[in-house]
Design an enzyme around this catalytic site. Structure first.
Site, PDB file in Angstrom:
ATOM      1  N   CYS A   1       0.839  -1.207   0.000  1.00  0.00           N
ATOM      2  CA  CYS A   1       0.000   0.000   0.000  1.00  0.00           C
ATOM      3  C   CYS A   1       0.876   1.260   0.000  1.00  0.00           C
ATOM      4  O   CYS A   1       1.608   1.483  -0.945  1.00  0.00           O
ATOM      5  CB  CYS A   1      -0.990  -0.055   1.164  1.00  0.00           C
ATOM      6  SG  CYS A   1      -2.345   1.109   0.980  1.00  0.00           S
TER       7      CYS A   1
ATOM      8  N   HIS B   1      -3.756  -5.238  -0.162  1.00  0.00           N
ATOM      9  CA  HIS B   1      -3.354  -5.746   1.159  1.00  0.00           C
ATOM     10  C   HIS B   1      -3.378  -7.273   1.175  1.00  0.00           C
ATOM     11  O   HIS B   1      -4.413  -7.870   1.476  1.00  0.00           O
ATOM     12  CB  HIS B   1      -4.294  -5.200   2.233  1.00  0.00           C
ATOM     13  CG  HIS B   1      -4.095  -3.743   2.474  1.00  0.00           C
ATOM     14  ND1 HIS B   1      -3.188  -3.253   3.379  1.00  0.00           N
ATOM     15  CD2 HIS B   1      -4.649  -2.652   1.884  1.00  0.00           C
ATOM     16  CE1 HIS B   1      -3.193  -1.931   3.355  1.00  0.00           C
ATOM     17  NE2 HIS B   1      -4.076  -1.532   2.457  1.00  0.00           N
TER      18      HIS B   1
ATOM     19  N   GLU C   1      -2.246  -9.197   3.326  1.00  0.00           N
ATOM     20  CA  GLU C   1      -2.507  -9.682   4.700  1.00  0.00           C
ATOM     21  C   GLU C   1      -4.000  -9.733   5.014  1.00  0.00           C
ATOM     22  O   GLU C   1      -4.406 -10.272   6.029  1.00  0.00           O
ATOM     23  CB  GLU C   1      -1.742  -8.817   5.714  1.00  0.00           C
ATOM     24  CG  GLU C   1      -2.315  -7.442   6.012  1.00  0.00           C
ATOM     25  CD  GLU C   1      -1.986  -6.370   4.976  1.00  0.00           C
ATOM     26  OE1 GLU C   1      -1.543  -6.711   3.866  1.00  0.00           O
ATOM     27  OE2 GLU C   1      -2.210  -5.182   5.291  1.00  0.00           O
TER      28      GLU C   1
END
Lengths: 252, 206
Positions: free
Chosen positions: B82, B188, B190
């Site tokens: 990001c 993202h 994650e």
């Protein structure tokens, strides 16, 4: 392509998961960690976890439980309930929460929205706008933790919190909560016309077509509780979520 | 297996990243300490927030100079996520400060006319198209590659050879780049279920 988000809402009461009807009568539906694992497997878009008692009893967020939830959650996670200070929000972000959702604080201390938005960016700050009809059928802003209507024009309030830095609005139709009777499309239309930030509609969703209707009325995303938790006319607890291809064909 | 050093420069949701690395079997530490970061075998630069805030925190902490040495001189693999990806470019329309300048690219703001009915930020799940062979996303591994995005600015890479993935929001933009040991993703991983887990596993194995 970017699809509209479909978001399960999980309500916490103490350490259990509950589901309410019109913000009342919380019924125990299961263990939160177990539910999160199921939602992981179903690849849900996002999760919204709300602690329904924290603000009411002026408790801090249950950081220990939230840490466990965040540790199991491999999708974006928003948390709301009992957040009254910058430090609490900071701790939530450090535990792995993406978005903090404010309701009581947004009414009582809107400067917290600004402070958090300046530091973490608007995209991390969600404000829940809870709307209930009064006895004349007029929409009013509802103060959930005090269970009463607030003497504030809800449209003005909506504009004010967006100006203050809210990056997303959760529009909660209190009279629809847990009823599976379809979303309040009129309310969604009015609110989305006033909101330049994404609007997540909650309340009443009972089918894929309801989701489509809420998006058609102007919502950017749709959230639901009972629809993803209950199954059948007897409301048996069974966690479900639409299949990817169902959502794709719904929005195409 | 290498330990991934997640750089803590005061912004970003570091635990989400650490949670996923550990979940897929990797090892990681979170650190803001120069003496620890200097020993890193592999680096991860996360970040959420404004470009100038990110650059000024990297600079004032001394992490910027250290990263230049580790990444450019010593070739340590690094993944930017990001804002972490955007900081690797030369500059951003979001701020005044110079970026790290590792990738020939600049960061631009999404602008759409009203008819397109597209909101900013670009928030939600979107597909990425793999545009070159790379070490992190294998074409065909999943039926589609979907990731969670939340950003208002996008990377415009000058060299098409650096572009690893493209995503469409109003127009195509570079949603991931790679250049030698440097990797950046706008989304993202994650927070992107099995798609993110595959990517993270591959970064662990580099």
């Amino acid at each position: 392509m970017l699809l509209h988000r479909v978001i399960p809402v999980l309500l916490l009461k103490n350490n259990g998961l509950v589901k309410t009807t019109r913000f009342k009568d919380p019924k125990y539906v299961g263990d939160p960690i177990n539910a999160i694992k199921i939602f992981n497997d179903k690849e849900v878009d996002e999760l919204l976890v709300l602690d329904i008692l924290a603000s009411k009893y002026q408790n801090e967020p249950n950081f220990e439980l939230i840490e466990q939830i965040a540790g199991e959650c491999f999708m974006p996670l928003a948390y709301g309930g009992g957040v009254t200070t910058f430090e609490q929000a900071k701790r939530l972000f450090s535990l792995g929460i993406e978005k903090v959702c404010l309701q009581t604080s947004a009414i009582e201390n809107p400067s917290l929205i600004t402070k958090l938005a300046e530091y973490y960016g608007s995209q991390s700050i969600v404000v829940s706008v809870d709307i209930k009809k009064n006895w004349l059928g007029k929409y009013e802003l509802y103060h959930s933790s005090k269970s009463k209507i607030v003497v504030l024009n809800w449209k003005e309030f909506l504009k004010k919190i967006i100006e203050a830095g809210a990056g997303e609005i959760v529009l909660n139709a209190v009279d629809k909560d847990g009823t599976l009777s379809g979303p309040d499309l009129e309310l969604i239309k009015m609110a989305s016309a006033l909101s330049k930030v994404p609007l997540v509609a909650i309340g009443g969703v009972s089918s894929l077509l309801d989701i489509k209707a809420a998006i058609g009325a102007g919502a950017s995303a749709v959230a639901a509780g009972a629809y993803f938790i209950y199954h059948g006319p007897h409301r048996a607890v069974l966690i479900t979520y639409p299949k990817r291809h169902e959502l794709q064909s719904l929005f195409n | 297996m290498n330990t991934i050093t997640i750089i803590d420069y005061g912004i970003g949701n570091l635990n989400s990243v650490a949670n996923m690395i550990r979940y897929v079997g990797g090892k990681c530490i979170i650190s803001s300490d120069l003496d620890t970061i200097v020993k890193a075998e592999k680096l991860l630069l996360p970040g959420v927030g404004a470009f100038d805030m990110g650059m000024s925190k990297l600079t004032s902490s001394g992490i910027k100079d250290l990263l230049n040495d580790l990444v450019i001189q010593r070739g340590i693999p690094i993944l930017g996520i990001c804002l972490g990806m955007q900081l690797m470019t030369q500059k951003s329309a979001e701020g005044e400060l110079e970026g790290l300048g590792w990738i020939e690219a600049e960061v631009k703001k999404f602008t759409f006319n009203g008819e397109m009915n597209l909101k900013i930020p670009h928030m939600g799940w979107n597909n990425v198209e793999v545009s070159k062979d790379n070490l992190l996303i294998k074409e065909g591994e999943h039926k589609e590659h979907r990731f969670y995005f939340v950003h208002s600015y996008f990377v415009d890479a000058k060299n098409t050879t650096d572009i690893m993935c493209l995503t469409r929001y109003g127009h195509d933009f570079c949603s991931a780049f790679s250049h030698q040991n440097i990797f950046g993703v706008q989304f993202h991983p994650e927070k992107s279920h099995k798609y993110g887990m595959s990517l993270m596993k591959k970064f662990i194995q580099i």
